[in-house]
Design an enzyme around this catalytic site. Sequence first.
Site, PDB file in Angstrom:
ATOM      1  CG  ASP A  98      84.153  49.803  79.420  1.00 40.14           C
ATOM      2  OD1 ASP A  98      85.199  50.479  79.510  1.00 40.14           O
ATOM      3  OD2 ASP A  98      83.048  50.223  79.780  1.00 40.14           O
ATOM      4  CG  HIS A 144      82.164  44.687  79.615  1.00 39.12           C
ATOM      5  ND1 HIS A 144      81.710  45.371  78.518  1.00 39.12           N
ATOM      6  CD2 HIS A 144      81.825  45.445  80.689  1.00 39.12           C
ATOM      7  CE1 HIS A 144      81.121  46.488  78.909  1.00 39.12           C
ATOM      8  NE2 HIS A 144      81.180  46.547  80.225  1.00 39.12           N
ATOM      9  CG  ASP A 192      85.553  57.299  79.439  1.00 41.25           C
ATOM     10  OD1 ASP A 192      85.600  57.852  80.533  1.00 41.25           O
ATOM     11  OD2 ASP A 192      84.525  56.788  78.975  1.00 41.25           O
ATOM     12  CD  GLU A 211      84.705  53.807  82.078  1.00 43.69           C
ATOM     13  OE1 GLU A 211      85.532  52.882  82.056  1.00 43.69           O
ATOM     14  OE2 GLU A 211      84.072  54.143  81.075  1.00 43.69           O
ATOM     15  CD  GLU A 227      82.654  51.633  86.001  1.00 49.76           C
ATOM     16  OE1 GLU A 227      82.146  51.047  85.030  1.00 49.76           O
ATOM     17  OE2 GLU A 227      83.001  52.794  85.972  1.00 49.76           O
TER      18      GLU A 227
END
Length: 93
Positions: free
Chosen positions: A11, A15, A87, A89, A93
Site C-alpha cells: 500500500d 499511504h 489486491d 482495494e 476506504e
Amino acid sequence: NEDFGNGFYNDHHFHYGYHVYAAAAVAKLDPKWGAAHFEEILLYIRDFANPSKEDPYFVNFRQKDWWLGSSWASGIVSAENSPHGRDQESSSE
C-alpha cells in the site's frame, strides 16, 4: 502489524499518497514551505510513481503493473485472496 507491511511495499501508493496530498495542500497555501520541502516530498513520489528508468534509487512505477492493468497494493507479498499480489482495494476506504 504496526507497519501494515510497509517493508514489503504494501500500500505504498495509498499511504504515501496521503502524505503527498497533504504536502501539496500545504505547499499551495505556503509556497515557501513547498519549495523548502520539495526534494523530501519527491522521495515519496519516486517510491511509488517514479517515471524515470534512469533513477538509480527507485524503480519506475513500482506499484503499477502495465501488463495486467492494475496496481499491486499488496507489494511483493501475495495476498491470501490474490495469488498475484494485485489486491487493489477500493479507493473509498
